[in-house]
Design a protein around this motif. Structure first.
Motif, PDB file in Angstrom:
ATOM      1  N   ASP A   1       2.155   2.725   3.344  1.00 21.24           N
ATOM      2  CA  ASP A   1       1.291   3.866   3.086  1.00 21.24           C
ATOM      3  C   ASP A   1       2.162   4.958   2.459  1.00 21.24           C
TER       4      ASP A   1
ATOM      5  N   HIS B   1      -5.135  -1.209   5.887  1.00 24.35           N
ATOM      6  CA  HIS B   1      -5.235  -0.872   7.316  1.00 24.35           C
ATOM      7  C   HIS B   1      -5.921  -1.970   8.128  1.00 24.35           C
TER       8      HIS B   1
ATOM      9  N   HIS C   1       0.827  -1.215   0.000  1.00 30.86           N
ATOM     10  CA  HIS C   1       0.000   0.000   0.000  1.00 30.86           C
ATOM     11  C   HIS C   1       0.854   1.255   0.000  1.00 30.86           C
TER      12      HIS C   1
ATOM     13  N   HIS D   1       1.198   5.552  -1.729  1.00 30.15           N
ATOM     14  CA  HIS D   1       0.787   6.679  -2.564  1.00 30.15           C
ATOM     15  C   HIS D   1       2.143   7.256  -2.980  1.00 30.15           C
TER      16      HIS D   1
ATOM     17  N   HIS E   1      -8.969   1.882   1.278  1.00 31.85           N
ATOM     18  CA  HIS E   1      -8.667   2.025   2.715  1.00 31.85           C
ATOM     19  C   HIS E   1      -9.875   1.525   3.502  1.00 31.85           C
TER      20      HIS E   1
HETATM   21 ZN   LIG Z   1      -3.181   5.119   2.159  1.00 28.07          ZN
END
Ligand SMILES: [Zn+2]
Length: 413
Positions: free
Chosen positions: A289, A237, A55, A57, A200
């Motif tokens: 993340d 998550h 995961h 970005h 998410h």
């Molecule tokens: Zn995220």
């Protein structure tokens, strides 16, 4: 062109490994280079599978160090969303190049990404030589379901142009930013076109309470009612998933990716229930993340924190062992994430780690990898038979850092 790695250490044995057409053609004690092969002398380095970052970005490297120590919603509303509105393709490209360089240097060669201008991320991943599953973040609160559908189709079409190292995906942001109607549509599109979905879920306790108040269901049951839980879906998550939700997720074959460092930095107040998820049979992966909320993309360091957080939360040092933590971080506990085993026929993706590094020289290898290793132990990284890094240095790193810094400066970060 073929590549042959000589003098590598695999499970205590000196071996050679030959790659042809991007796949592992042979590995073993008797494998030697054939004439015309590119060769890489491992010098006794450990041959290991790469880490899979479940995961990210990626381009949020541009936001590194600007989180302001805020909780999730004020951080998004005050620090992130206003700047994201100004992003251009070149910002995302150089932010993602920086992310790829950092991940490669710390042993990650494949990641799952959700970010704006996804075709710019795909271009960066392609130029860097890594692999990624990529989707544009889909929102329709404040927009419309029609705009969301157009955005999804636009990004899927653009991403389909990039070839086999880029997998297009659907990436609805969260249950609190995407309408019920759109989530249902995304579930149907995923099923009819066999598309991966990343969303998410259950990051904060507030999200769970709001979902119960609005739908009279906990988040996993709500998503299931909309046809969104499948073996193609990755839930990021899952901090607040309860035993009934874990049983349902396991039954659907849905993957959960835990992001312990981002969760701790945003102080969500809980820890992903890994022992319960494992007993229920949930496929689990590990992620960083975005660098906006971590602020690092070094999965090797997050791997240690993952294991420690699990032990600490359970008040039990046996809650997870090193072999299990390493398997999670390399994608070995979640088939959807795209782990690449070290065997003939598999994609030629692997790492060489320095056996004489201070962190790995002494002790049992798997324990060292989880509790001691850092990015400094990564000597070489190979993807699809291409040597992307050798000598511990990512090629072109100075230019990548300079360009990404320039783009961050342009955005006022
Ligand atoms: Zn995220």
């Amino acid at each position: 062109m073929a590549l042959t790695v000589t003098n590598a250490l695999l499970e205590g044995e000196r071996i050679g490994l030959r790659c042809e057409d991007g796949a592992i053609a042979a590995l073993g004690a008797d494998v030697t280079p054939e004439s015309g092969d590119e060769t890489l002398d491992a010098g006794g380095a450990h041959l290991l599978p790469p880490l899979v970052n479940g995961h990210t970005h990626a381009a949020m490297t541009l936001f590194r160090g600007s989180g302001g120590d805020l909780p999730l919603m004020p951080w998004l509303e005050e620090k992130i969303w206003p700047v994201e509105a100004k992003l251009e393709d070149e910002d995302v490209y150089w932010g993602a190049r920086l992310a790829c360089a950092e991940m490669l240097g710390s042993g990650t060669t494949r990641f799952w990404d959700m970010y704006w201008h996804p075709e710019a991320t795909a271009r960066a991943v392609t130029d860097a030589g890594l692999r990624a599953t990529i989707g544009a973040p889909l929102f329709d609160l404040g927009g419309s379901p029609e705009e969301l559908r157009e955005s999804a189709h636009r990004s899927l079409e653009a991403l389909a142009e990039f070839g086999p190292r880029i997998t297009p995906a659907l990436a609805p942001h969260a249950i609190y930013t995407v309408s019920e109607e759109s989530l249902r549509w995304i579930g149907e599109l995923s099923a009819s076109h066999d598309l991966p979905v990343q969303i998410h879920l259950s990051e904060t306790e507030r999200e769970v309470q709001d979902c119960i108040a609005a739908h009279d269901l906990r988040p996993a049951f709500y998503l299931d009612r909309l046809g969104m839980l499948s073996e193609r879906t990755v839930l990021s998550h899952g901090v607040w998933l309860d035993p009934d939700e874990l049983a349902l997720i396991a039954e659907r074959g849905t993957t959960v990716v835990t992001n312990p460092v981002a969760n701790m930095k945003l102080a969500v107040g809980g820890v992903f229930p890994h022992p319960a998820a494992r007993s229920a049979g949930v496929p689990v992966g590990l992620g960083t993340d975005g660098a906006g909320s971590n602020d690092s993309l070094d999965l090797m360091s997050d791997l240690k924190i993952f294991a420690l957080a699990q032990k600490h939360a359970a008040a039990d040092p046996t809650a997870i062992d090193a072999a299990e933590a390493w398997a999670v971080a390399t994608g070995g506990r979640a088939p959807l994430l795209g782990a690449t085993p070290l065997e003939p026929g598999a994609p030629a993706d692997f790492l060489l780690l320095r056996p004489d590094s201070p962190q790995l020289a002494i002790g049992e290898l798997t324990a060292d990898l989880v509790y001691s290793a850092s990015a400094a132990t990564v000597e070489a990284a190979v993807v699809a038979g291409n040597v992307l890094m050798r000598g511990g240095e990512v090629p072109g790193i100075a230019e990548i850092v300079a360009k990404a810094s320039e783009r961050a400066g342009r955005l006022g970060l």
